[in-house]
Design an enzyme around this catalytic site. Structure first.
Site: not given
Length: 174
Positions: A2, A157, A160, A163
């Protein structure tokens, strides 16, 4: 994993996280809430790592906050001690980012409690991307803490694979 990001600026501290939960290389959920308020809404916290482990740690941390009348650093140190020394807790795999009006801390299962020099926290798989973005925005713009967290999470986001762009954000004003 995350991405969790925390920024402190101009009387505001903000923690934000994405919503992706993965199992191996499969996305299981896209709208998980990995950031929450604790201790009568006076503390905000986010987690990176195993979801069930993080919920256990949130509960333990809230108990420590109650034991220490909301003193963030004392509660964090006590949680880290228990996490490091208790045989069952040692198996929990997560990192916590916690903040109140006085401090921003990272708590690890190794017994570490770290207060970053610049009150910028970024943990999880997208942490390095979010940290780079947040640092650049802190140093080169007048954006508020919330805007910096939102933009940093969006950038992480985009880069990754663990994410996503769903965001949960909590803010304290002091």
């Amino acid at each position: 994993m995350t991405t969790i990001v925390s920024v402190r600026r101009n009387g505001h501290v903000v923690i934000g996280g994405d919503g992706q939960v993965t199992l191996g290389n499969t996305v299981m959920k896209g709208n998980a809430k990995k950031v929450r308020r604790l201790y009568n809404n006076k503390v905000i916290a986010g987690f990176a790592g195993g979801t069930a482990d993080a919920f256990t740690l949130f509960e333990l941390f809230e108990r420590k906050l109650e034991m220490h009348q909301g003193h963030l650093t004392k509660a964090a140190v006590e949680l880290a001690k228990d996490w490091r020394t208790d045989r069952m807790l040692r198996k929990l795999e997560a990192l916590l980012a916690v903040a109140d009006e006085t401090a921003s801390l990272i708590i690890t299962g190794n017994g570490d409690v770290v207060q970053p020099e610049d009150d910028l926290i970024a943990i999880g798989s997208g942490g390095p991307y979010a940290q780079s973005a947040a640092r650049a925005l802190l140093e080169n713009t007048e954006l508020g803490a919330r805007d910096i967290v939102e933009k940093s999470l969006s950038i992480a986001g985009d880069i990754c694979i663990y994410t996503n762009r769903f965001q949960t954000i909590e803010e304290l004003t002091y």
